[in-house]
Every structure is written in C-alpha cells, then in structure tokens.
Enzyme design. Structure first.
Site, short mmCIF file in Angstrom:
data_model
loop_
_atom_site.label_atom_id
_atom_site.label_comp_id
_atom_site.label_asym_id
_atom_site.label_seq_id
_atom_site.Cartn_x
_atom_site.Cartn_y
_atom_site.Cartn_z
N ASN A 10 103.38 10.22 -9.61
CA ASN A 10 103.59 8.99 -8.94
C ASN A 10 103.57 7.81 -9.86
OD1 ASN A 10 103.28 6.55 -7.43
ND2 ASN A 10 100.88 6.84 -6.88
N TRP A 11 104.78 7.37 -10.07
CA TRP A 11 105.22 6.23 -11.20
C TRP A 11 104.62 4.83 -11.01
CZ3 TRP A 11 111.05 7.37 -12.64
CH2 TRP A 11 111.00 8.68 -12.91
N LYS A 12 104.16 4.67 -9.64
CA LYS A 12 103.63 3.33 -9.21
C LYS A 12 104.65 2.38 -9.66
CE LYS A 12 99.08 5.24 -9.62
NZ LYS A 12 97.78 4.94 -10.07
N HIS A 93 98.01 5.43 -0.20
CA HIS A 93 97.49 5.53 -1.43
C HIS A 93 96.19 4.50 -1.39
CE1 HIS A 93 96.92 5.10 -5.91
NE2 HIS A 93 97.42 6.30 -5.99
N GLU A 95 95.46 2.33 -3.60
CA GLU A 95 96.05 0.90 -4.18
C GLU A 95 96.74 0.38 -2.72
OE1 GLU A 95 98.37 2.39 -7.28
OE2 GLU A 95 96.35 2.81 -8.41
N GLU A 163 92.08 12.23 -3.46
CA GLU A 163 92.06 11.21 -4.57
C GLU A 163 90.88 10.49 -4.75
OE1 GLU A 163 96.02 10.70 -6.56
OE2 GLU A 163 96.12 9.18 -5.02
N GLY A 169 93.09 6.59 -12.21
CA GLY A 169 93.31 5.71 -13.54
C GLY A 169 92.02 5.20 -14.37
N SER A 207 93.21 11.05 -12.65
CA SER A 207 93.05 11.41 -14.07
C SER A 207 93.31 12.96 -14.44
CB SER A 207 91.40 10.90 -14.51
OG SER A 207 91.47 9.50 -14.34
N GLY A 228 99.24 10.07 -11.85
CA GLY A 228 99.69 8.84 -12.16
C GLY A 228 100.10 8.63 -13.52
N GLY A 229 99.06 8.14 -14.21
CA GLY A 229 99.30 8.05 -15.93
C GLY A 229 100.04 8.87 -16.43
P1 PGA Z 1 95.88 8.71 -12.17
O1 PGA Z 1 96.60 8.32 -10.86
O2 PGA Z 1 96.60 10.17 -12.37
O3 PGA Z 1 96.44 7.53 -13.23
O4 PGA Z 1 94.21 8.83 -12.14
C1 PGA Z 1 96.50 9.03 -9.77
C2 PGA Z 1 97.06 8.36 -8.63
O5 PGA Z 1 97.04 7.17 -8.24
O6 PGA Z 1 97.76 9.00 -7.69
#
Ligand code: PGA
Length: 252
Positions: A10-12, A93, A95, A163, A169, A207, A228-229
């Site tokens: 997920n590149w956001k 998600h 966010e 998640e 993150g 993470s 994500g990251g």
């Molecule tokens: P992260 O993000 O791997 O940076 O913790 C995961 C996500 O938001 O799907």
C-alpha cells in the site's frame, strides 16, 4: 488454504505515476521466479493506469466510491479502477476511518459496490491501542467484520487485513500471540456467519519488514501481508516477497 498467499504494498500518497512505473518495472525483473505468492501493488489512483503487470502481479486501488457514477467531485468509481486493470481495492484502512471519518456503514456500501463490479475488496480492520488496553479488541473486530460485510452473501471474493492501528507505521508489531488470536477470531467470526467451510484469507499489516516477515508468515492463520512503509523500498519489498515465496514452498 488453497489460494496463494498475498503480499500487498500500500503506497498510500507516495510515488508519482512515473516513479511508480519505474519501481514496478525494476521489480518485475527481480520477481521472475515467484510462483507461490500473489503480489499486489496499490499505487495512488494516478499511478494505477500505468502498472503494466501480469500474474502473479496484480494492482489494487486504495479506495473507491460507492456509486457507479455521478456528481461526486474528486471521487473514483469501481468501473474506473477496473478499467485501469485493478483487480482489488483496499477499503476501510484505518487512515480512511480516522482521517477521513469513514464509518463501517460507508465502508460496507463500498464493499458491496466493489463486489458487484467484480473487484475484490481488501477490508482493513483493527483496534486502537486504547481499545486493546481496555480489552475491547474482539468486540471491535467483530463489529468491523459484521458491519463491513453486512449483506455480503458470498465472501469468497473478500479478503480481510488485520491491521492493529497502533502497529501501523510505528515500528511496533503485534506479538505472535496477538496475531494468531486476532486472525483466528476473524476466521471464526466469518465461519459463524457464512458456514464452517467458508475460509477467508486474512492478511496481517502493521510494521511488516524484512526482519519480521518470516516469523509472522509462519504463524497460524496468516495468509499474507498488507505492507505500507516497507513496500516503498525496492530491496525491502522484494526481500519480503522472496521470504514469503520460500516459506510457502516449505508449507506445500
Ligand atoms: P506499515 O503500514 O507497514 O507502514 O505499518 C501498513 C498499512 O498501513 O497498511
């Protein structure tokens, strides 16, 4: 579980279309041996059209609207993402829930629209640190699953990503016990609702990196990752995919 494990990035709100195209182009050549894993890229909408990938690589949108078309300035429909070649959409998600105020009800509308447009939703669920500290984790997961999948008759095209919000993150990962417990709970909840033989694919997110991915993937009921990251970095993402590929080969 018969379906292949998934490693989804997920590149956001990161990578321009040309950066994304270059990233995937480089990555494709490093993944020629991948047979046991489905790899999903979720770029921003602007990058979706240029993915130029084929199985076992797939693309996902990070969101969609619940209606098929109309006066919704700034929104993107399921048929638009499908026309870009996407097979999946990430919905719910944390966010989207926290920053953009998306409710379970709204997420449910998007899920049913995605399914009727033949796009597989990846429903993200998870508790906050406060909810976990107050012993509310299962209650929250139960609510997010039941409301998110409300009126969905056939869940074989749905994927869930567990998640924990506090692990996204932050560099904090859920412990092995916490992951197994949550994934088991999610799968049981789905079986209770849809019948014993209904097995839903549950990804872990929060993470995930090169160092923890092997241990996490070998836990019970973990069917892949939403990352994500670490999905933004070519070396890290390739390493995680290769780790899952090898670990899955051992399981077969
Ligand atoms: P992260 O993000 O791997 O940076 O913790 C995961 C996500 O938001 O799907």
């Amino acid at each position: 579980m018969k379906v292949k494990p998934i490693v989804a990035g997920n590149w956001k709100m990161n990578k321009t279309p040309s950066e994304g195209y270059l990233f995937v182009d480089r990555l494709k050549n490093l993944l020629l041996d991948i047979k046991n894993v489905s790899v999903i890229f979720a770029p921003p909408f602007t990058g979706l059209f240029d993915m130029n990938i084929k199985e076992p690589l797939f693309s996902a949108a990070q969101n969609c609207h619940w209606d098929s078309s109309g006066s919704y300035t700034g929104e993107i429909s399921v048929s638009m993402i499908k026309d870009c070649g996407a097979q999946y959409v990430i919905l719910g998600h944390s966010e989207r829930r926290q920053i953009f105020g998306e409710s379970d009800e709204l997420i449910n509308k998007k899920i049913t629209t995605a399914l009727s447009g033949n796009i597989m939703p990846i429903l993200c669920i998870g508790e906050t640190a406060e909810e976990r500290d107050n012993g509310k984790t299962n209650m929250i997961l139960n609510k997010q699953i039941n409301n998110g999948l409300k009126a969905v008759k056939d869940i074989k095209n749905c994927i869930v990503a567990y998640e924990p919000v506090w692990a996204i993150g932050t560099g904090l990962t859920a412990s092995n016990n916490q992951v197994e417990e949550a994934h088991g709970f999610i799968k049981n909840t789905v079986r209770e609702n849809y019948g014993k033989s209904q097995d839903i694919q549950v990804l872990y997110g929060g993470s995930v990196n090169e160092s923890n991915s092997e241990e996490l993937f070998n836990l019970n009921e973990v069917d892949g990752f939403l990352i994500g990251g670490a999905s933004l970095n070519l070396d890290s993402f390739v390493s995680i995919i290769q780790i899952v590929e090898k670990a899955q080969e051992k399981k077969l």
